[in-house]
Design a protein around this motif. Structure first.
Motif, PDB file in Angstrom:
ATOM      1  N   PHE A 111       0.818  -1.212   0.000  1.00 48.66           N
ATOM      2  CA  PHE A 111       0.000   0.000   0.000  1.00 48.66           C
ATOM      3  C   PHE A 111       0.858   1.271   0.000  1.00 48.66           C
ATOM      4  O   PHE A 111       0.639   2.172  -0.812  1.00 48.66           O
ATOM      5  N   PHE A 112       1.820   1.333   0.913  1.00 53.40           N
ATOM      6  CA  PHE A 112       2.542   2.593   1.112  1.00 53.40           C
ATOM      7  C   PHE A 112       3.833   2.705   0.302  1.00 53.40           C
ATOM      8  O   PHE A 112       4.198   3.807  -0.103  1.00 53.40           O
ATOM      9  N   SER A 113       4.516   1.582   0.081  1.00 52.38           N
ATOM     10  CA  SER A 113       5.800   1.651  -0.612  1.00 52.38           C
ATOM     11  C   SER A 113       5.696   1.389  -2.107  1.00 52.38           C
ATOM     12  O   SER A 113       6.439   1.963  -2.899  1.00 52.38           O
ATOM     13  N   MET A 114       4.780   0.510  -2.488  1.00 49.67           N
ATOM     14  CA  MET A 114       4.696   0.095  -3.886  1.00 49.67           C
ATOM     15  C   MET A 114       3.493   0.694  -4.613  1.00 49.67           C
ATOM     16  O   MET A 114       3.313   0.479  -5.808  1.00 49.67           O
ATOM     17  N   ASN A 115       2.640   1.402  -3.861  1.00 48.66           N
ATOM     18  CA  ASN A 115       1.433   2.023  -4.439  1.00 48.66           C
ATOM     19  C   ASN A 115       0.517   0.991  -5.091  1.00 48.66           C
ATOM     20  O   ASN A 115      -0.199   1.282  -6.041  1.00 48.66           O
ATOM     21  N   GLU A 116       0.536  -0.232  -4.569  1.00 45.13           N
ATOM     22  CA  GLU A 116      -0.352  -1.302  -5.046  1.00 45.13           C
ATOM     23  C   GLU A 116      -1.530  -1.389  -4.077  1.00 45.13           C
ATOM     24  O   GLU A 116      -1.724  -2.373  -3.370  1.00 45.13           O
ATOM     25  N   LYS A 117      -2.321  -0.336  -4.040  1.00 44.75           N
ATOM     26  CA  LYS A 117      -3.381  -0.220  -3.034  1.00 44.75           C
ATOM     27  C   LYS A 117      -4.443  -1.305  -3.160  1.00 44.75           C
ATOM     28  O   LYS A 117      -4.903  -1.858  -2.165  1.00 44.75           O
ATOM     29  N   ASP A 118      -4.842  -1.615  -4.385  1.00 44.88           N
ATOM     30  CA  ASP A 118      -5.883  -2.636  -4.580  1.00 44.88           C
ATOM     31  C   ASP A 118      -5.407  -4.008  -4.126  1.00 44.88           C
ATOM     32  O   ASP A 118      -6.169  -4.767  -3.522  1.00 44.88           O
ATOM     33  N   LYS A 119      -4.149  -4.319  -4.407  1.00 44.24           N
ATOM     34  CA  LYS A 119      -3.602  -5.611  -3.980  1.00 44.24           C
ATOM     35  C   LYS A 119      -3.505  -5.684  -2.463  1.00 44.24           C
ATOM     36  O   LYS A 119      -3.764  -6.726  -1.863  1.00 44.24           O
ATOM     37  N   ALA A 120      -3.127  -4.563  -1.848  1.00 48.69           N
ATOM     38  CA  ALA A 120      -3.030  -4.520  -0.384  1.00 48.69           C
ATOM     39  C   ALA A 120      -4.399  -4.772   0.252  1.00 48.69           C
ATOM     40  O   ALA A 120      -4.528  -5.551   1.198  1.00 48.69           O
ATOM     41  N   ILE A 121      -5.418  -4.120  -0.279  1.00 46.30           N
ATOM     42  CA  ILE A 121      -6.773  -4.286   0.256  1.00 46.30           C
ATOM     43  C   ILE A 121      -7.293  -5.699  -0.008  1.00 46.30           C
ATOM     44  O   ILE A 121      -7.928  -6.311   0.858  1.00 46.30           O
ATOM     45  N   GLU A 122      -6.990  -6.223  -1.181  1.00 47.13           N
ATOM     46  CA  GLU A 122      -7.394  -7.593  -1.505  1.00 47.13           C
ATOM     47  C   GLU A 122      -6.770  -8.578  -0.520  1.00 47.13           C
ATOM     48  O   GLU A 122      -7.428  -9.507  -0.039  1.00 47.13           O
ATOM     49  N   LEU A 123      -5.487  -8.366  -0.212  1.00 47.15           N
ATOM     50  CA  LEU A 123      -4.773  -9.251   0.709  1.00 47.15           C
ATOM     51  C   LEU A 123      -5.374  -9.194   2.106  1.00 47.15           C
ATOM     52  O   LEU A 123      -5.608 -10.227   2.744  1.00 47.15           O
ATOM     53  N   ILE A 124      -5.652  -7.982   2.590  1.00 47.02           N
ATOM     54  CA  ILE A 124      -6.237  -7.829   3.919  1.00 47.02           C
ATOM     55  C   ILE A 124      -7.639  -8.442   3.981  1.00 47.02           C
ATOM     56  O   ILE A 124      -8.009  -9.095   4.960  1.00 47.02           O
ATOM     57  N   LYS A 125      -8.433  -8.248   2.945  1.00 51.50           N
ATOM     58  CA  LYS A 125      -9.789  -8.809   2.925  1.00 51.50           C
ATOM     59  C   LYS A 125      -9.749 -10.331   2.971  1.00 51.50           C
ATOM     60  O   LYS A 125     -10.571 -10.963   3.650  1.00 51.50           O
ATOM     61  N   TYR A 126      -8.808 -10.918   2.257  1.00 52.48           N
ATOM     62  CA  TYR A 126      -8.661 -12.375   2.296  1.00 52.48           C
ATOM     63  C   TYR A 126      -8.246 -12.822   3.701  1.00 52.48           C
ATOM     64  O   TYR A 126      -8.728 -13.836   4.209  1.00 52.48           O
ATOM     65  N   GLY A 127      -7.371 -12.029   4.330  1.00 48.44           N
ATOM     66  CA  GLY A 127      -6.962 -12.351   5.692  1.00 48.44           C
ATOM     67  C   GLY A 127      -8.133 -12.314   6.660  1.00 48.44           C
ATOM     68  O   GLY A 127      -8.250 -13.168   7.539  1.00 48.44           O
ATOM     69  N   ILE A 128      -9.016 -11.333   6.514  1.00 43.97           N
ATOM     70  CA  ILE A 128     -10.201 -11.235   7.374  1.00 43.97           C
ATOM     71  C   ILE A 128     -11.135 -12.417   7.139  1.00 43.97           C
ATOM     72  O   ILE A 128     -11.697 -12.982   8.080  1.00 43.97           O
ATOM     73  N   GLU A 129     -11.278 -12.794   5.871  1.00 43.59           N
ATOM     74  CA  GLU A 129     -12.123 -13.936   5.532  1.00 43.59           C
ATOM     75  C   GLU A 129     -11.620 -15.206   6.204  1.00 43.59           C
ATOM     76  O   GLU A 129     -12.405 -16.022   6.692  1.00 43.59           O
ATOM     77  N   GLN A 130     -10.310 -15.363   6.255  1.00 42.96           N
ATOM     78  CA  GLN A 130      -9.714 -16.566   6.834  1.00 42.96           C
ATOM     79  C   GLN A 130      -9.549 -16.479   8.348  1.00 42.96           C
ATOM     80  O   GLN A 130      -9.467 -17.500   9.031  1.00 42.96           O
ATOM     81  N   ASN A 131      -9.506 -15.244   8.876  1.00 37.90           N
ATOM     82  CA  ASN A 131      -9.264 -15.038  10.311  1.00 37.90           C
ATOM     83  C   ASN A 131     -10.235 -13.984  10.848  1.00 37.90           C
ATOM     84  O   ASN A 131      -9.818 -12.877  11.232  1.00 37.90           O
ATOM     85  N   PRO A 132     -11.518 -14.281  10.866  1.00 34.00           N
ATOM     86  CA  PRO A 132     -12.533 -13.270  11.215  1.00 34.00           C
ATOM     87  C   PRO A 132     -12.420 -12.723  12.628  1.00 34.00           C
ATOM     88  O   PRO A 132     -12.954 -11.648  12.907  1.00 34.00           O
ATOM     89  N   LYS A 133     -11.726 -13.406  13.530  1.00 32.42           N
ATOM     90  CA  LYS A 133     -11.621 -12.931  14.911  1.00 32.42           C
ATOM     91  C   LYS A 133     -10.338 -12.153  15.177  1.00 32.42           C
ATOM     92  O   LYS A 133     -10.107 -11.711  16.305  1.00 32.42           O
ATOM     93  N   TYR A 134      -9.520 -11.979  14.155  1.00 33.85           N
ATOM     94  CA  TYR A 134      -8.271 -11.239  14.337  1.00 33.85           C
ATOM     95  C   TYR A 134      -8.539  -9.781  14.018  1.00 33.85           C
ATOM     96  O   TYR A 134      -8.429  -9.337  12.883  1.00 33.85           O
TER      97      TYR A 134
END
Length: 229
Positions: A111-134
């Protein structure tokens, strides 16, 4: 086959059975071994198939994460904008989707260093899907969505999700109250709704404070709105 060969084979089988029984009684094995269906493994990269055969997907993911850390630390890779970082991270979370650190660390770089904002958000959303209590992942998603498009409503949604989780930092509740107030000024058509959300939050913080600072914060705002003397 000679008698000696049969005896060696029988001894090997005995050792194998004994070893498996001991492994199953071992805490380390129980914590790290996860069975994995072969049908699903064949869809993964080849290393994942091998890991699934052995069962030690978590250990293999740890090894791949160490490789990713070394990759990030190599200045030569920085020159080409870490083009292999995202694929390497996808490989890690394919093996162990509950390994939460790569979601946070790599998404921040994306997100901050590579300006790949969509990929960063996609990665975090997948993490939430897999770890909903984190809850930390919801907080990162809130920061990313707000930073990307000044989308405070989406940020609020993610912070609300975070504070529902146990052991979240009490500071998040104070941040959420401030976000409600900010949105009440920005979204004038729904000012009463967002102000009401803030008041409801403050009342809960005042009556059931998760730390003394939260009660002081809530008391101050409730007095400001004339709801406490």
């Amino acid at each position: 086959m000679t008698l000696r060969s049969y005896l060696i084979l029988a001894l090997a089988l005995l050792l194998l059975v004994t070893g498996v029984n001991l492994l199953h009684q071992n805490t380390f094995y129980q914590n790290n071994y996860k069975s994995f269906p072969f049908a699903a493994a064949k869809k993964d990269p080849f290393y994942a198939f091998l890991a699934s055969v052995s069962g030690f997907r978590i250990l293999v993911a740890d090894i791949l994460w160490m490789d990713a850390v070394q990759y990030i630390g190599d200045l030569e890779n920085a020159k080409e904008q870490y083009k292999q970082l995202y694929p390497k991270t996808r490989d890690i979370i394919t093996l162990d989707p509950n390994f939460t650190y790569p979601y946070i660390a790599v998404s921040g770089i994306l997100f901050f260093s590579m300006n790949e904002k969509d990929k960063a958000i996609e990665l975090i959303k997948y993490g939430i899907e897999q770890n909903p209590k984190y809850w930390q992942l919801n907080l990162y998603l809130a920061a990313y969505t707000y930073a990307k498009a000044d989308n405070i409503k989406m940020a609020i949604h993610n912070v609300e999700s975070a504070i529902k989780q146990e052991n979240h930092p009490p500071l998040l509740e104070r941040i959420l109250g401030s976000m409600y107030l900010k949105l009440s000024e920005k979204d004038r058509a729904n000012k009463k709704f967002w102000t009401g959300k803030a008041v409801s939050l403050w009342l809960d913080m005042y009556e059931h404070p998760s730390e003394p600072e939260n009660r002081k914060y809530a008391e101050s705002h409730l007095k400001e709105f004339g709801l406490l003397k």
